[in-house]
Write a protein that holds these residues in place. Structure first.
Motif, PDB file in Angstrom:
ATOM      1  N   GLN A  83       0.830  -1.208   0.000  1.00 42.77           N
ATOM      2  CA  GLN A  83       0.000   0.000   0.000  1.00 42.77           C
ATOM      3  C   GLN A  83       0.864   1.258   0.000  1.00 42.77           C
ATOM      4  OE1 GLN A  83      -2.911  -0.257   3.159  1.00 42.77           O
ATOM      5  NE2 GLN A  83      -3.733  -2.178   2.356  1.00 42.77           N
ATOM      6  N   GLY A  84       0.300   2.330  -0.563  1.00 39.73           N
ATOM      7  CA  GLY A  84       0.994   3.611  -0.578  1.00 39.73           C
ATOM      8  C   GLY A  84       2.020   3.756  -1.686  1.00 39.73           C
ATOM      9  N   LYS A  85       2.032   2.836  -2.628  1.00 44.77           N
ATOM     10  CA  LYS A  85       3.004   2.869  -3.726  1.00 44.77           C
ATOM     11  C   LYS A  85       2.367   3.202  -5.073  1.00 44.77           C
ATOM     12  CE  LYS A  85       5.797  -0.615  -1.349  1.00 44.77           C
ATOM     13  NZ  LYS A  85       6.766   0.214  -0.733  1.00 44.77           N
ATOM     14  N   GLY A  86       1.060   3.481  -5.079  1.00 48.76           N
ATOM     15  CA  GLY A  86       0.376   3.859  -6.308  1.00 48.76           C
ATOM     16  C   GLY A  86      -0.218   2.711  -7.103  1.00 48.76           C
ATOM     17  N   TYR A  87      -0.134   1.482  -6.594  1.00 51.29           N
ATOM     18  CA  TYR A  87      -0.660   0.338  -7.342  1.00 51.29           C
ATOM     19  C   TYR A  87      -2.182   0.392  -7.498  1.00 51.29           C
ATOM     20  CZ  TYR A  87       3.986  -1.591  -6.449  1.00 51.29           C
ATOM     21  OH  TYR A  87       5.345  -1.779  -6.373  1.00 51.29           O
ATOM     22  N   GLY A  88      -2.870   0.793  -6.457  1.00 52.19           N
ATOM     23  CA  GLY A  88      -4.330   0.898  -6.543  1.00 52.19           C
ATOM     24  C   GLY A  88      -4.757   1.930  -7.555  1.00 52.19           C
ATOM     25  N   ARG A  89      -4.078   3.053  -7.553  1.00 51.89           N
ATOM     26  CA  ARG A  89      -4.359   4.130  -8.514  1.00 51.89           C
ATOM     27  C   ARG A  89      -4.155   3.636  -9.945  1.00 51.89           C
ATOM     28  NH1 ARG A  89      -4.625   9.189  -7.431  1.00 51.89           N
ATOM     29  NH2 ARG A  89      -3.589   8.912  -5.435  1.00 51.89           N
ATOM     30  N   GLU A  90      -3.035   2.961 -10.186  1.00 53.55           N
ATOM     31  CA  GLU A  90      -2.742   2.455 -11.535  1.00 53.55           C
ATOM     32  C   GLU A  90      -3.757   1.401 -11.970  1.00 53.55           C
ATOM     33  OE1 GLU A  90       1.290   1.551 -12.830  1.00 53.55           O
ATOM     34  OE2 GLU A  90       2.016   2.495 -10.987  1.00 53.55           O
ATOM     35  N   ALA A  91      -4.112   0.504 -11.059  1.00 52.76           N
ATOM     36  CA  ALA A  91      -5.075  -0.550 -11.396  1.00 52.76           C
ATOM     37  C   ALA A  91      -6.444   0.048 -11.708  1.00 52.76           C
ATOM     38  CB  ALA A  91      -5.176  -1.556 -10.251  1.00 52.76           C
ATOM     39  N   LEU A  92      -6.861   1.015 -10.904  1.00 45.91           N
ATOM     40  CA  LEU A  92      -8.141   1.679 -11.148  1.00 45.91           C
ATOM     41  C   LEU A  92      -8.132   2.360 -12.514  1.00 45.91           C
ATOM     42  CD1 LEU A  92     -10.939   2.437 -10.087  1.00 45.91           C
ATOM     43  CD2 LEU A  92      -9.879   4.384  -8.915  1.00 45.91           C
ATOM     44  N   LYS A  93      -7.048   3.020 -12.831  1.00 41.52           N
ATOM     45  CA  LYS A  93      -6.920   3.681 -14.135  1.00 41.52           C
ATOM     46  C   LYS A  93      -7.045   2.665 -15.270  1.00 41.52           C
ATOM     47  CE  LYS A  93      -3.814   6.437 -16.937  1.00 41.52           C
ATOM     48  NZ  LYS A  93      -2.435   6.788 -17.196  1.00 41.52           N
ATOM     49  N   CYS A  94      -6.365   1.533 -15.149  1.00 41.05           N
ATOM     50  CA  CYS A  94      -6.415   0.506 -16.197  1.00 41.05           C
ATOM     51  C   CYS A  94      -7.819  -0.052 -16.386  1.00 41.05           C
ATOM     52  CB  CYS A  94      -5.454  -0.634 -15.862  1.00 41.05           C
ATOM     53  SG  CYS A  94      -3.713  -0.211 -16.038  1.00 41.05           S
ATOM     54  N   VAL A  95      -8.505  -0.325 -15.290  1.00 39.42           N
ATOM     55  CA  VAL A  95      -9.858  -0.873 -15.393  1.00 39.42           C
ATOM     56  C   VAL A  95     -10.816   0.167 -15.973  1.00 39.42           C
ATOM     57  CG1 VAL A  95     -11.831  -1.655 -14.026  1.00 39.42           C
ATOM     58  CG2 VAL A  95      -9.595  -2.703 -13.705  1.00 39.42           C
ATOM     59  N   LEU A  96     -10.673   1.410 -15.562  1.00 36.43           N
ATOM     60  CA  LEU A  96     -11.538   2.454 -16.129  1.00 36.43           C
ATOM     61  C   LEU A  96     -11.291   2.618 -17.632  1.00 36.43           C
ATOM     62  CD1 LEU A  96     -11.481   5.110 -13.283  1.00 36.43           C
ATOM     63  CD2 LEU A  96     -13.422   3.678 -13.993  1.00 36.43           C
ATOM     64  N   GLU A  97     -10.045   2.480 -18.058  1.00 37.95           N
ATOM     65  CA  GLU A  97      -9.743   2.540 -19.499  1.00 37.95           C
ATOM     66  C   GLU A  97     -10.396   1.379 -20.232  1.00 37.95           C
ATOM     67  OE1 GLU A  97      -5.459   2.709 -19.601  1.00 37.95           O
ATOM     68  OE2 GLU A  97      -5.432   4.862 -19.150  1.00 37.95           O
ATOM     69  N   GLU A  98     -10.399   0.201 -19.625  1.00 38.10           N
ATOM     70  CA  GLU A  98     -11.028  -0.965 -20.242  1.00 38.10           C
ATOM     71  C   GLU A  98     -12.547  -0.762 -20.348  1.00 38.10           C
ATOM     72  OE1 GLU A  98     -11.163  -4.409 -22.247  1.00 38.10           O
ATOM     73  OE2 GLU A  98      -9.337  -3.377 -21.644  1.00 38.10           O
ATOM     74  N   ILE A  99     -13.147  -0.280 -19.283  1.00 37.87           N
ATOM     75  CA  ILE A  99     -14.591  -0.038 -19.282  1.00 37.87           C
ATOM     76  C   ILE A  99     -14.952   1.036 -20.319  1.00 37.87           C
ATOM     77  CG2 ILE A  99     -16.493   0.919 -17.908  1.00 37.87           C
ATOM     78  CD1 ILE A  99     -15.189  -0.492 -15.457  1.00 37.87           C
ATOM     79  N   ALA A 100     -14.113   2.051 -20.461  1.00 35.52           N
ATOM     80  CA  ALA A 100     -14.379   3.153 -21.397  1.00 35.52           C
ATOM     81  C   ALA A 100     -14.460   2.682 -22.852  1.00 35.52           C
ATOM     82  CB  ALA A 100     -13.316   4.235 -21.252  1.00 35.52           C
ATOM     83  N   LYS A 101     -13.898   1.534 -23.147  1.00 42.12           N
ATOM     84  CA  LYS A 101     -13.959   0.997 -24.514  1.00 42.12           C
ATOM     85  C   LYS A 101     -15.389   0.625 -24.903  1.00 42.12           C
ATOM     86  CE  LYS A 101      -9.288  -0.860 -24.376  1.00 42.12           C
ATOM     87  NZ  LYS A 101      -8.482  -2.096 -24.325  1.00 42.12           N
ATOM     88  N   ASP A 102     -16.219   0.346 -23.915  1.00 40.26           N
ATOM     89  CA  ASP A 102     -17.614   0.009 -24.177  1.00 40.26           C
ATOM     90  C   ASP A 102     -18.404   1.319 -24.247  1.00 40.26           C
ATOM     91  OD1 ASP A 102     -20.218  -0.909 -24.291  1.00 40.26           O
ATOM     92  OD2 ASP A 102     -19.914  -2.455 -22.761  1.00 40.26           O
ATOM     93  N   LYS A 103     -18.639   1.790 -25.430  1.00 37.70           N
ATOM     94  CA  LYS A 103     -19.260   3.107 -25.653  1.00 37.70           C
ATOM     95  C   LYS A 103     -20.761   3.136 -25.352  1.00 37.70           C
ATOM     96  CE  LYS A 103     -15.399   4.781 -27.179  1.00 37.70           C
ATOM     97  NZ  LYS A 103     -14.527   5.415 -26.243  1.00 37.70           N
ATOM     98  N   LYS A 104     -21.370   1.983 -25.094  1.00 39.04           N
ATOM     99  CA  LYS A 104     -22.813   1.947 -24.815  1.00 39.04           C
ATOM    100  C   LYS A 104     -23.153   2.460 -23.422  1.00 39.04           C
ATOM    101  CE  LYS A 104     -22.940  -2.404 -25.961  1.00 39.04           C
ATOM    102  NZ  LYS A 104     -23.354  -3.792 -26.142  1.00 39.04           N
TER     103      LYS A 104
END
Length: 145
Positions: A83-104
């Motif tokens: 914790q405190g190393k930015g892993y959660g932030r990076e993972a959240l960013k990656c998942v949000l990018e994946e979800i954003a691909k679904d334009k519906k």
């Protein structure tokens, strides 16, 4: 740099052994419970969070929710040793990018156990805002894509 990987017979044990600090255990379900949920709810996508390719540091799970037909991030946990190393932030960013691909869909939901100010702040930094609902005792946040 983080890598998100499927959970299978090769990494299952190391992922279920990850855990949060004792004072955080009421904030997030165990990875074992989350993996069981993903079997009962096949719409769930559970992913291991790795530092690079080899060091497991956390777990994230999202889905297109069966009941309300909206995207939800059901779980985000980082092991107490990472914790405190930015892993959660990076993972959240990656998942949000994946979800954003679904334009519906133009919304993503996530929930926070009251008292977990650290994660609430992280979600708010990404643009999530409380949407005035409380489900199963958790405050619901919404991100408009």
């Amino acid at each position: 740099m983080i890598t998100l990987k499927e959970i299978d017979r090769h990494n299952f044990k190391e992922i279920i052994e990850l855990s949060v600090t004792d004072d955080q255990k009421d904030f997030v379900a165990s990875n074992m419970r989350s993996l069981a949920q993903s079997k009962a709810q096949p719409e769930c996508i559970p992913l291991a969070i790795y530092n690079g390719e080899d060091v497991p540091v956390g777990f994230i799970m999202y889905c297109l929710d069966f009941e309300d037909n909206e995207y939800w991030i059901y779980r985000l946990m980082i092991d107490k040793n990472y914790q405190g190393k930015g892993y959660g932030r990076e993972a959240l960013k990656c998942v949000l990018e994946e979800i954003a691909k679904d334009k519906k869909y133009d919304k993503v939901y996530i929930s926070v156990v009251p008292g977990n100010e650290g994660v609430a702040k992280l979600y708010e930094e990404f643009g999530f805002k409380p949407d005035s609902r409380v489900l199963e005792g958790e405050i619901v946040y919404c991100l408009q894509k």
